[in-house]
Design a protein around this motif. Structure first.
Motif, PDB file in Angstrom:
ATOM      1  N   ASN A 438      17.852  40.480  21.166  1.00  0.00           N
ATOM      2  CA  ASN A 438      17.679  39.918  19.829  1.00  0.00           C
ATOM      3  C   ASN A 438      16.858  38.633  19.865  1.00  0.00           C
ATOM      4  O   ASN A 438      16.706  38.005  20.914  1.00  0.00           O
ATOM      5  CB  ASN A 438      19.037  39.677  19.162  1.00  0.00           C
ATOM      6  CG  ASN A 438      19.833  38.565  19.841  1.00  0.00           C
ATOM      7  OD1 ASN A 438      19.422  37.413  19.874  1.00  0.00           O
ATOM      8  ND2 ASN A 438      20.992  38.916  20.385  1.00  0.00           N
ATOM      9  N   CYS A 440      17.545  36.015  17.516  1.00  0.00           N
ATOM     10  CA  CYS A 440      18.267  35.328  16.445  1.00  0.00           C
ATOM     11  C   CYS A 440      18.392  33.827  16.669  1.00  0.00           C
ATOM     12  O   CYS A 440      18.635  33.089  15.721  1.00  0.00           O
ATOM     13  CB  CYS A 440      19.683  35.899  16.322  1.00  0.00           C
ATOM     14  SG  CYS A 440      19.696  37.637  15.855  1.00  0.00           S
ATOM     15  N   GLN A 441      18.295  33.373  17.900  1.00  0.00           N
ATOM     16  CA  GLN A 441      18.561  31.978  18.187  1.00  0.00           C
ATOM     17  C   GLN A 441      17.407  31.106  17.722  1.00  0.00           C
ATOM     18  O   GLN A 441      16.238  31.446  17.894  1.00  0.00           O
ATOM     19  CB  GLN A 441      18.810  31.790  19.687  1.00  0.00           C
ATOM     20  CG  GLN A 441      19.983  32.626  20.188  1.00  0.00           C
ATOM     21  CD  GLN A 441      20.238  32.414  21.669  1.00  0.00           C
ATOM     22  OE1 GLN A 441      19.813  31.411  22.238  1.00  0.00           O
ATOM     23  NE2 GLN A 441      20.935  33.356  22.288  1.00  0.00           N
ATOM     24  N   PHE A 447      11.821  33.541  17.274  1.00  0.00           N
ATOM     25  CA  PHE A 447      12.808  33.512  16.194  1.00  0.00           C
ATOM     26  C   PHE A 447      12.131  33.638  14.839  1.00  0.00           C
ATOM     27  O   PHE A 447      11.178  32.943  14.533  1.00  0.00           O
ATOM     28  CB  PHE A 447      13.609  32.213  16.255  1.00  0.00           C
ATOM     29  CG  PHE A 447      14.467  31.990  15.038  1.00  0.00           C
ATOM     30  CD1 PHE A 447      15.605  32.748  14.836  1.00  0.00           C
ATOM     31  CD2 PHE A 447      14.117  31.044  14.091  1.00  0.00           C
ATOM     32  CE1 PHE A 447      16.393  32.555  13.712  1.00  0.00           C
ATOM     33  CE2 PHE A 447      14.891  30.841  12.968  1.00  0.00           C
ATOM     34  CZ  PHE A 447      16.045  31.598  12.782  1.00  0.00           C
ATOM     35  N   ARG A 449      13.193  35.371  10.603  1.00  0.00           N
ATOM     36  CA  ARG A 449      14.053  36.179   9.761  1.00  0.00           C
ATOM     37  C   ARG A 449      13.249  37.352   9.210  1.00  0.00           C
ATOM     38  O   ARG A 449      12.026  37.370   9.243  1.00  0.00           O
ATOM     39  CB  ARG A 449      14.614  35.333   8.624  1.00  0.00           C
ATOM     40  CG  ARG A 449      15.398  34.122   9.110  1.00  0.00           C
ATOM     41  CD  ARG A 449      16.181  33.483   7.987  1.00  0.00           C
ATOM     42  NE  ARG A 449      15.419  33.356   6.754  1.00  0.00           N
ATOM     43  CZ  ARG A 449      15.946  32.943   5.612  1.00  0.00           C
ATOM     44  NH1 ARG A 449      17.226  32.638   5.561  1.00  0.00           N
ATOM     45  NH2 ARG A 449      15.194  32.828   4.533  1.00  0.00           N
ATOM     46  N   CYS A 470      20.505  40.323  12.453  1.00  0.00           N
ATOM     47  CA  CYS A 470      19.723  39.723  13.529  1.00  0.00           C
ATOM     48  C   CYS A 470      18.463  40.544  13.778  1.00  0.00           C
ATOM     49  O   CYS A 470      18.479  41.775  13.722  1.00  0.00           O
ATOM     50  CB  CYS A 470      20.579  39.662  14.785  1.00  0.00           C
ATOM     51  SG  CYS A 470      19.822  38.761  16.133  1.00  0.00           S
ATOM     52  N   THR A 471      17.383  39.871  14.065  1.00  0.00           N
ATOM     53  CA  THR A 471      16.116  40.555  14.321  1.00  0.00           C
ATOM     54  C   THR A 471      15.925  40.783  15.820  1.00  0.00           C
ATOM     55  O   THR A 471      16.609  40.193  16.650  1.00  0.00           O
ATOM     56  CB  THR A 471      14.949  39.741  13.764  1.00  0.00           C
ATOM     57  OG1 THR A 471      14.974  38.419  14.326  1.00  0.00           O
ATOM     58  CG2 THR A 471      15.029  39.645  12.253  1.00  0.00           C
ATOM     59  N   TRP A 472      14.975  41.596  16.147  1.00  0.00           N
ATOM     60  CA  TRP A 472      14.674  41.941  17.532  1.00  0.00           C
ATOM     61  C   TRP A 472      13.193  42.286  17.617  1.00  0.00           C
ATOM     62  O   TRP A 472      12.485  42.275  16.615  1.00  0.00           O
ATOM     63  CB  TRP A 472      15.529  43.139  17.992  1.00  0.00           C
ATOM     64  CG  TRP A 472      15.527  44.270  17.013  1.00  0.00           C
ATOM     65  CD1 TRP A 472      16.370  44.460  15.961  1.00  0.00           C
ATOM     66  CD2 TRP A 472      14.578  45.371  16.964  1.00  0.00           C
ATOM     67  NE1 TRP A 472      16.025  45.583  15.256  1.00  0.00           N
ATOM     68  CE2 TRP A 472      14.941  46.174  15.855  1.00  0.00           C
ATOM     69  CE3 TRP A 472      13.499  45.747  17.750  1.00  0.00           C
ATOM     70  CZ2 TRP A 472      14.240  47.322  15.518  1.00  0.00           C
ATOM     71  CZ3 TRP A 472      12.798  46.891  17.416  1.00  0.00           C
ATOM     72  CH2 TRP A 472      13.183  47.673  16.312  1.00  0.00           C
ATOM     73  N   ASP A 526      22.594  44.668  20.818  1.00  0.00           N
ATOM     74  CA  ASP A 526      21.974  43.574  21.560  1.00  0.00           C
ATOM     75  C   ASP A 526      22.134  43.778  23.062  1.00  0.00           C
ATOM     76  O   ASP A 526      23.242  43.996  23.565  1.00  0.00           O
ATOM     77  CB  ASP A 526      22.624  42.239  21.174  1.00  0.00           C
ATOM     78  CG  ASP A 526      22.365  41.884  19.719  1.00  0.00           C
ATOM     79  OD1 ASP A 526      21.410  42.439  19.150  1.00  0.00           O
ATOM     80  OD2 ASP A 526      23.121  41.062  19.160  1.00  0.00           O
TER      81      ASP A 526
END
Length: 591
Positions: A438, A440-441, A447, A449, A470-472, A526
């Protein structure tokens, strides 16, 4: 007689007196002819200065008289710390970002106290406060220590400004004096950056310069006019900087989407050698039991690419790090234009040894045009061939390309494998379809959205999806093909693709990543971050220990390792898997 002679002498002496002193008086009164010869050189500068005034009189657009705050400027390539949303294989949504279409790239901007955002996120609140106060005190002390250096630089700017502006012509001696003071102060400063390194001579030069500046200030009291001209000059300089940055961004993007001459040469040489073979020699070896049927003893990898050399590095690095290379099966999918070159490289010139490599031609997928509409990219406005290429969208048809496989690992062609990957097949997918690391951090270079790349103002998107998941990123993706078929995600992908085409406003930005987010919405598990470290194609601040501990490193972004614009310190991990001593590579000047 004597009186006549006396009067004659007086007349003669008077005439001599006038002939000597009259020209001097005339020259003194003319106020323009006592200039030093060196001032003629400066007169050209004065003429340039007058042009600024003329432009102003003709309607020069002056900037708004505001006090501008110092802000961080996002460079195209980051050199160290906090990251902003400037993605590499997908475009950035923001100001002046039309040229940037990156998927997981990012710019890097220093914080106010020189510390990276990543380091800040890892610190506890109490510790962060202590370090913040200590850093602030250090910066304040440093600013106080370097006060003289800043004053000297300010003096040089003021002196050059006075030379540029039209000082009255009868003060040529002041022009000469200012030029002398500038030379003296520049020599005294040299390359010094700290007040403690300044000599006493430099301080004396600074005081002498201040005296000369006070003289110039008395001679040229029109401060308002000077401020206007300086603001006009500053506005012009800022506009030039903005244009140069846009040109730099465009050229980097152009270099990133252009095939280098050496790679084109290699592809042509391999294609020529392939068609020079006899028809019976071109038949590819096949083992249906290994290539088609799934088995717990085999590990299947997929690569979609039109770059021979990049794909060769992926295959070579994976096989070299595998504990059981005989169980590795690579499926390389390419187009008809590059099929001959891929076949010649992998199957004839560089066989994979114990591993198996199968080359697939996407033009032979007859079911693609009959069962589905061919993938296209009309849903966005990108002209970048990296995104308009159908190979990028074929990943959504994996269950149809390999109907008998139950699990497969998809790798991008810009990755390098550093550790054995077979343990990924033992990861519990927990009923999910896609396994990925992921992003997300907040301190992650990639990172972002979902609303950065997807238009959530569209009613269909707003009612179907939320911006919270959460994106990836693509690049290293483990797919459970049984769950994929059960949920019929390929049909869902085509539904979104057709639904969003023809919209007046694009639903997603360039690339297949936004469509991947929608297709695998709530269907992604994840993976541990050790499996995939990305950002080597745009972020130069990645720690070396993170790179060395990663199982796969990903050169996502425009700065690929096979391009001249690639980040040099990361190229070593890619180059060690390239056989530069091969005759074809040498003949094509690939080094």
């Amino acid at each position: 007689m004597k009186q006549f002679r006396r009067r004659t002498r007086i007349c003669i002496l008077s005439l001599l007196f006038l002939s000597v002193f009259a020209p001097i008086l005339l020259l003194y009164e003319s106020k323009g002819f006592i200039e030093d010869l060196s001032s003629f050189k400066g007169r050209r500068d004065l003429l340039k200065l007058n042009l600024v005034k003329q432009e102003e009189d003709e309607g020069f657009r002056e900037p708004i008289l505001n006090v501008y705050k110092d802000v961080n400027v996002d460079p195209l390539v980051s050199f160290g710390s906090q990251d902003v949303d400037n993605k590499s294989d997908e475009p950035i949504i923001g100001k002046n970002t039309d040229f940037i279409e990156q998927n997981e790239g990012d710019s890097d901007v220093k914080g106010n106290n020189g510390q990276s955002q990543e380091e800040k996120m890892l610190l506890s609140p109490g510790r962060k406060g202590e370090i913040g106060r200590a850093t602030l005190e250090h910066d304040q002390g440093r600013r106080a220590m370097d006060k003289k250096i800043k004053e000297m630089k300010d003096q040089l700017i003021r002196a050059k400004a006075y030379l540029t502006f039209a000082i009255p012509a009868n003060n040529a001696h002041l022009i000469k004096e200012l030029r002398l003071r500038i030379k003296e102060l520049e020599r005294a400063m040299g390359d010094v950056t700290k007040d403690s390194d300044l000599s006493k001579r430099a301080v004396q030069r600074m005081r002498a310069m201040e005296v000369s500046l006070q003289k110039a200030g008395r001679i040229y009291p029109d401060c308002c006019g000077m401020v206007k001209k300086l603001r006009a000059m500053t506005n012009n300089a800022e506009e030039m900087v903005r244009v140069q940055k846009e040109q730099e961004t465009f050229l980097i993007q152009l270099a990133g989407r252009t095939t280098p001459k050496g790679l084109h040469c290699l592809s042509m040489r391999l294609t020529a050698e392939y068609f020079a073979l006899k028809p019976e020699e071109r038949e590819l070896p096949s083992n249906p039991d290994v290539l088609v049927h799934d088995s717990t003893d085999l590990y299947h990898f997929a690569v979609f690419s039109d770059n021979v050399l990049a794909s060769a590095v992926v295959v070579a690095s994976t096989i070299s790090t595998a504990k059981e290379p005989g169980k590795i099966v690579f499926h390389v999918v390419t187009d008809s234009l590059n099929f001959a070159a891929f076949s010649m490289w992998f199957l004839f010139l560089h066989p994979p040894g114990k591993a198996t490599v199968q080359i697939h031609n996407m033009d032979n997928f007859d079911w693609l045009s009959t069962k589905y509409n061919p993938p296209n990219t009309q849903g966005h406005e990108s002209q970048d061939p990296r995104y308009t290429c159908a190979l990028n969208h074929l990943r959504f048809y994996l269950p149809h390309i390999f109907p008998t496989l139950n699990k497969i690992l998809l790798l991008d062609h810009d990755v390098v494998v550093q550790k054995d990957l077979t343990s990924l097949w033992r990861v519990n997918m927990m009923g999910k379809v896609n396994g990925a690391v992921n992003t997300c951090q907040g301190h992650d270079p990639a990172f972002r959205r979902m609303d950065l790349l997807i238009n959530f103002s569209d009613p269909i998107v707003a009612t179907t999806f939320t911006n919270q998941p959460c994106t990836w990123g693509f690049g290293v993706n483990l797919f459970d093909m049984r769950e994929w078929r059960k949920r019929n995600l390929t049909t869902l992908y085509n539904k979104y693709l057709q639904l969003f085409q023809g919209k007046k406003r694009p639903i997603w930005k360039a690339g297949s990543l936004p469509l991947g987010w929608l297709t695998f919405y709530n269907q992604t598990m994840d993976l541990e971050r050790k499996w995939h470290v990305h950002g080597l194609g745009y972020h130069s601040g990645i720690k070396q220990e993170d790179i060395e501990q990663a199982a796969i490193i990903h050169y996502d972004g425009v700065m690929k390792p096979w391009l001249d614009i690639g980040i040099e310190k990361y190229k070593i991990y890619w180059r060690k898997h390239v056989k530069y001593d091969h005759p074809y590579l040498q003949q094509c000047n690939i080094a």
